[in-house]
Scaffold this active site. Structure first.
Site, PDB file in Angstrom:
ATOM      1  N   LYS A 112     -18.069  34.352 -15.997  1.00  0.00           N
ATOM      2  CA  LYS A 112     -17.516  33.825 -15.265  1.00  0.00           C
ATOM      3  C   LYS A 112     -15.468  34.257 -15.892  1.00  0.00           C
ATOM      4  CE  LYS A 112     -19.848  30.897 -12.298  1.00  0.00           C
ATOM      5  NZ  LYS A 112     -19.813  29.681 -11.635  1.00  0.00           N
ATOM      6  N   LYS A 191     -25.220  39.053  -8.949  1.00  0.00           N
ATOM      7  CA  LYS A 191     -26.019  38.133  -7.756  1.00  0.00           C
ATOM      8  C   LYS A 191     -25.163  37.978  -6.805  1.00  0.00           C
ATOM      9  CE  LYS A 191     -25.150  33.281  -9.571  1.00  0.00           C
ATOM     10  NZ  LYS A 191     -25.096  32.856  -8.351  1.00  0.00           N
ATOM     11  N   LYS A 194     -20.857  32.913  -5.036  1.00  0.00           N
ATOM     12  CA  LYS A 194     -19.585  32.875  -3.570  1.00  0.00           C
ATOM     13  C   LYS A 194     -18.875  33.011  -4.126  1.00  0.00           C
ATOM     14  CE  LYS A 194     -21.388  27.269  -3.077  1.00  0.00           C
ATOM     15  NZ  LYS A 194     -21.704  26.925  -5.108  1.00  0.00           N
TER      16      LYS A 194
HETATM   17  P1  ATP Z   1     -20.554  29.774  -8.254  1.00  0.00           P
HETATM   18  O1  ATP Z   1     -19.889  31.356  -7.822  1.00  0.00           O
HETATM   19  O2  ATP Z   1     -19.280  28.838  -7.980  1.00  0.00           O
HETATM   20  O3  ATP Z   1     -21.227  29.931  -9.630  1.00  0.00           O
HETATM   21  P2  ATP Z   1     -22.742  30.149  -7.069  1.00  0.00           P
HETATM   22  O4  ATP Z   1     -23.136  30.909  -5.326  1.00  0.00           O
HETATM   23  O5  ATP Z   1     -23.469  30.772  -7.766  1.00  0.00           O
HETATM   24  O6  ATP Z   1     -21.342  29.984  -6.806  1.00  0.00           O
HETATM   25  P3  ATP Z   1     -23.700  27.539  -7.729  1.00  0.00           P
HETATM   26  O7  ATP Z   1     -23.352  25.630  -6.495  1.00  0.00           O
HETATM   27  O8  ATP Z   1     -23.106  27.929  -8.968  1.00  0.00           O
HETATM   28  O9  ATP Z   1     -24.324  28.649  -6.693  1.00  0.00           O
HETATM   29  O10 ATP Z   1     -25.165  27.120  -7.539  1.00  0.00           O
HETATM   30  C1  ATP Z   1     -26.650  26.371  -7.013  1.00  0.00           C
HETATM   31  C2  ATP Z   1     -27.681  26.390  -6.666  1.00  0.00           C
HETATM   32  O11 ATP Z   1     -27.875  27.886  -6.010  1.00  0.00           O
HETATM   33  C3  ATP Z   1     -28.514  27.136  -8.127  1.00  0.00           C
HETATM   34  O12 ATP Z   1     -29.182  26.445  -8.237  1.00  0.00           O
HETATM   35  C4  ATP Z   1     -28.025  28.548  -8.385  1.00  0.00           C
HETATM   36  O13 ATP Z   1     -29.050  28.689  -9.716  1.00  0.00           O
HETATM   37  C5  ATP Z   1     -28.797  28.907  -7.244  1.00  0.00           C
HETATM   38  N1  ATP Z   1     -28.177  30.302  -6.993  1.00  0.00           N
HETATM   39  C6  ATP Z   1     -26.721  30.319  -6.685  1.00  0.00           C
HETATM   40  N2  ATP Z   1     -26.792  32.543  -6.566  1.00  0.00           N
HETATM   41  C7  ATP Z   1     -28.380  32.119  -6.829  1.00  0.00           C
HETATM   42  C8  ATP Z   1     -28.792  33.592  -5.956  1.00  0.00           C
HETATM   43  N3  ATP Z   1     -27.676  34.555  -6.166  1.00  0.00           N
HETATM   44  N4  ATP Z   1     -30.146  33.594  -5.969  1.00  0.00           N
HETATM   45  C9  ATP Z   1     -30.579  32.808  -5.685  1.00  0.00           C
HETATM   46  N5  ATP Z   1     -30.267  31.113  -6.033  1.00  0.00           N
HETATM   47  C10 ATP Z   1     -28.664  31.908  -6.501  1.00  0.00           C
HETATM   48 MN    MN Z   2     -23.245  29.543 -10.054  1.00  0.00          MN
END
Ligand code: ATP
Ligand code: MN
Length: 324
Positions: A112, A191, A194
């Site tokens: 990040k 992965k 968002k």
């Molecule tokens: P950011 O990119 O801002 O970190 P994010 O998509 O990773 O956003 P988070 O709010 O950080 O979302 O994570 C929320 C939950 O979703 C966590 O439990 C994280 O492990 C899960 N998660 C995030 N991305 C994935 C993915 N690609 N596959 C499975 N679980 C995910």
């Molecule tokens: Mn995340």
């Protein structure tokens, strides 16, 4: 007594299939079986430096979304992280027990920081996450795979604290499922996130947007390969998550025999995803129509979480010698 679980989600953009499958859908399944504390990690979301308007919008979106996917304030304790000041207070207390070497190992920071710049919030984020979990004495944390390292660090922090001051915290375990690592549709080495454009299908994406994203999704070039490419395997994971099991078996067999039509797979997958998201979108419309009411839904959870958090923090302050 029911086992206690804690987990959070950042209001950092539109929730996507990875969030849903890796975390949120599990939360809904677990909410009646366990004593669940689920929160909107709004303080965590500051680490990506959103504007105030952007953050407000993301908070409203996430608050409505958690209810739209089926979380029920009668079953789970739902609240906003920033409404419980004990999270940041405990994070500060814990931070003196964390070595820089421990933080330097965190791979999410490295990834990040490349994109968002190296800010101290992003760096110490895992300490706030440890506080989020330890404050509630959670036994387990349902998360996606990308969070395992942070939970491992939480366990280390709990043990350090106990060694230094006396037994207060029990080290939590992660709860993972088969869908804990959904990959980006435009790049199967990353992965779905968002914060990475083009990587995700948002839970509110229009039907034609979903069809377009799936149609453009990377597959592979070698149809005869014995094992599916990571990109194709990811599409199959999504098919398994949303589709019918017989369909999955049939297409798996076709793939093994080298006669799978990728366009058919993609059409089927789009249809399954559209069907799964349609009730969520409908519920979202309702929950997001009245912002004041939406905020009120979280108040009872906030009250309950605050009481638990205050109890833990009082114990902590005593044992560390801050209060008598
Ligand atoms: P950011 O990119 O801002 O970190 P994010 O998509 O990773 O956003 P988070 O709010 O950080 O979302 O994570 C929320 C939950 O979703 C966590 O439990 C994280 O492990 C899960 N998660 C995030 N991305 C994935 C993915 N690609 N596959 C499975 N679980 C995910
Ligand atoms: Mn995340």
């Amino acid at each position: 007594m029911k086992k206690r679980l804690v987990s959070g989600i950042q209001p950092s953009g539109q929730l996507h299939l990875g969030n849903y499958l890796g975390a949120l859908r599990q939360w809904v399944e677990l909410q009646d079986k366990y004593d669940c504390y689920f929160f909107l990690a709004d303080y965590h979301a500051l680490t990506s430096q959103p504007s105030a308007n952007q953050l407000r919008e993301n908070i409203d979106h996430t608050a409505a979304m958690l209810l739209a996917i089926g979380l029920d304030p009668k079953s789970a304790t739902l609240f906003f992280q920033s409404a419980i000041p004990e999270h940041t207070e405990l994070a500060w207390i814990l931070s003196s027990l964390v070595g820089l070497g421990q933080l330097n190992r965190m791979t999410q920071y490295k990834q990040k920081a490349d994109r968002a710049g190296q800010n101290a919030g992003l760096y110490t984020y895992p300490i706030l996450m440890a506080a989020d979990i330890l404050l509630y004495g959670a036994e387990a944390v349902p998360v996606g795979e990308d969070q395992i390292q942070h939970i491992e660090l939480t366990r280390e922090i709990a043990r350090s604290f106990n060694q230094h001051y006396g037994e207060v915290f029990s080290p939590p375990k992660p709860i993972l499922n088969r869908f804990s690592r959904i990959m980006a549709l435009n790049d199967p080495t990353k992965k779905m996130s968002k914060s990475v454009p083009g990587s995700a299908i948002g839970l509110l994406d229009e039907d034609n947007q979903i069809i377009r994203t799936i149609r453009r999704a990377v597959t592979d070039s070698d149809r005869q390969a014995r094992t599916p490419s990571p990109a194709l395997a990811n599409l199959f994971t999504l098919l398994e998550a949303f589709g019918d099991l017989d369909q999955v078996r049939q297409m798996t067999k076709q793939r093994e025999e080298g006669r799978l039509s990728y366009s058919e797979l993609k059409e089927q997958l789009s249809e399954d995803i559209i069907n799964a998201l349609s009730p969520i979108k409908k519920a979202y419309k309702q929950f997001s129509s009245d912002k004041a009411e939406l905020r009120r839904i979280y108040l009872p959870g906030e009250k309950k979480a605050r009481a638990t958090a205050q109890e833990t923090l009082a114990r902590v302050k005593k044992i560390i010698g801050i209060s008598s």
